[in-house]
Design an enzyme around this catalytic site. Structure first.
Site, PDB file in Angstrom:
ATOM      1  N   HIS A  29      -5.202   2.700   7.870  1.00 38.76           N
ATOM      2  CA  HIS A  29      -3.947   3.456   7.822  1.00 38.76           C
ATOM      3  C   HIS A  29      -3.895   4.383   9.023  1.00 38.76           C
ATOM      4  CE1 HIS A  29      -0.661   5.958   6.323  1.00 38.76           C
ATOM      5  NE2 HIS A  29      -0.404   4.952   5.526  1.00 38.76           N
ATOM      6  N   ASP A  41      -1.036  -1.023  -0.015  1.00 32.11           N
ATOM      7  CA  ASP A  41      -0.705  -2.450  -0.169  1.00 32.11           C
ATOM      8  C   ASP A  41      -1.855  -3.281  -0.713  1.00 32.11           C
ATOM      9  OD1 ASP A  41       1.080  -1.847   2.769  1.00 32.11           O
ATOM     10  OD2 ASP A  41       1.988  -2.420   0.864  1.00 32.11           O
TER      11      ASP A  41
END
Ligand code: SDX
Length: 392
Positions: free
Chosen positions: A271, A328
């Site tokens: 991320h 996700d």
């Protein structure tokens, strides 16, 4: 203007705006919507309350929430002409491409100039898109499945409506499962906003040219589609299914992910902001166990995901680069359990992110922000004379 230009590809160290909507602390894994922790909201709130909070800045009281929901319900019909756009797509079209086009088509019924004429006009556009978007989401699924299109029912809750429009069939009674409703409600809350991510920045920059709310959202849908962003939830399940087909050989995929010659990345990992755990991933992982258990579903994909996570968290390549599971990584396991097809996962991400996009677009317009127009460092050819084609 000849000022200093700082090159910052991917805007890793660039603040594009001041915002009062969402707070992230990447080191501590903190996520707040308007000052409320994501953990509390996911546990105690419902999606429509969170949508109201993100857009208008405060949690609604009962009367405000009921009015908001009523105003939205009365917008859950879509002009029949929009079906002509839907018909133009082959069944094989990716639902994100269909959704982006249908969302743009709504502009025909809501000229962009209307949006910002007054607070009241903006409110009208906001409840319009919150009412119609779930219909479009259900149409993208039903188009793909070759099923008749549905409309919302004013007797159902917001998330109940989404499920009923997606899954009810004309020849049988659709029974809403409260576990499924609650699971989807929680997932949508967890996806509702995330400060200046790729698709939200796209919505803001599109809106900064004073393009209308609906077309700005359509541009956000397109940006979300990419596998490095919202498209990752589909890519994660496809990766886990490939590993399953390979006899669960996670080591092979770990090696591929570390091989600089191989473009493959471990989808659902890493991320830009979270350099520790993604708080949403923690909540979703716990919820995945609970929901599969409650629904009595044994999904080997979840075990493969957990095995992969364990391996990565013990592997120096991932640890050194602070790569952890993101939002996700586990969300697709839940979408599968809810019976949602894999190529619809990013559409569900868009449904969750809709109030965040709206809130950010509204903030940008109310703050009268200038049109977004970054500069560049030119590295191309210096001036040279034109040569006629006969002489080239
Ligand atoms: C979302 O921004 C948001 O807030 C987004 C989001 C939201 O709510 O809006 O949180 C939603 O998009 C989550 C991210 C979903 N994407 C994926 O899961 C795709 C896989 N992850 C990556 O591609 C990547 O981690 C990103 C895109 C998420 C972040 O990329 P960055 O910040 O540009 O980091 P990078 O590509 O520069 O990577 C740094 C290093 C590189 O190695 P080195 O060159 O330093 O040796 O880490 C490596 C990368 O190769 N790396 C990975 C990896 N992610 C980064 N290596 C293997 N697998 C991965 N997943």
């Amino acid at each position: 203007t000849g000022g200093i230009i700082t090159l910052d590809p991917g805007f890793k160290n660039t603040g594009s705006c001041e915002s009062a909507i969402t707070f992230l602390d990447g080191e501590k894994g903190i996520l707040h919507y308007r000052g409320y922790s994501i953990e509390e909201l996911a546990e105690k709130a419902e999606f429509l309350e969170v949508a109201y909070l993100l857009i208008f800045g405060e949690l609604p009281n009962k009367e405000q929430l009921d009015k908001f929901h009523d105003d939205i319900k009365h917008q859950s019909v879509v002009d029949e002409d929009v079906k002509k756009i839907l018909d133009a797509f082959p069944k094989s079209a990716h639902p994100m491409g269909v959704l982006s086009s249908l969302t743009s088509a709504l502009t025909a019924f809501n000229p962009s100039s209307v949006d910002v004429r007054s607070e009241e006009a903006m409110y009208k556009s906001i409840v319009k898109i919150l009412g119609k978007f779930p219909v479009l989401v259900s149409w993208t699924l039903r188009k793909k499945m070759g099923q008749p299109l549905n409309y919302g029912s004013t007797s159902l809750g917001y998330v109940e409506n989404v499920l009923q429009m997606m899954f009810s069939q004309p020849n049988e009674e659709y029974v809403l499962n409260p576990i499924v409703v609650e699971a989807l409600d929680k997932l949508l809350i967890l996806h509702a906003d995330h400060e200046q991510n790729c698709s939200t920045s796209t919505v803001r920059i599109a809106g900064s040219s004073h393009a209308g709310l609906f077309v700005s959202l359509a541009s956000g849908i397109s940006a979300l589609w990419g596998p490095l962003h919202g498209g990752a939830n589909q890519a994660v399940i496809e990766m886990l299914e490939a590993i399953q087909k390979d006899g669960g050989d996670t080591k092979k995929y770990m090696a591929k992910a570390k091989d600089k010659e191989d473009p493959f990345r471990l989808m659902g990992f890493g991320h830009r902001v979270y350099k520790n755990f993604d708080p949403r991933a923690k909540i979703i992982k716990k919820a995945a166990d609970a929901i599969l258990n409650d629904l009595g579903i044994e999904d080997p994909i979840l075990d493969i995901a957990k095995g992969l996570e364990k391996e990565a968290l013990e592997d120096s390549y991932f640890v050194d680069r602070k790569l952890y599971p993101n939002v996700d990584f586990y969300s697709g396991v839940i979408y599968r359990a809810l019976g949602i097809p894999t190529d619809m996962f990013t559409v569900m991400f868009a449904l969750g992110r809709l109030p965040g996009w709206i809130a950010q677009w509204r903030e940008m317009r109310l703050n009268k922000e200038p049109i977004g127009r970054p500069r560049q460092i030119y590295i191309g050819k210096t001036l040279r004379p034109f040569i006629p084609v006969e002489e080239r």
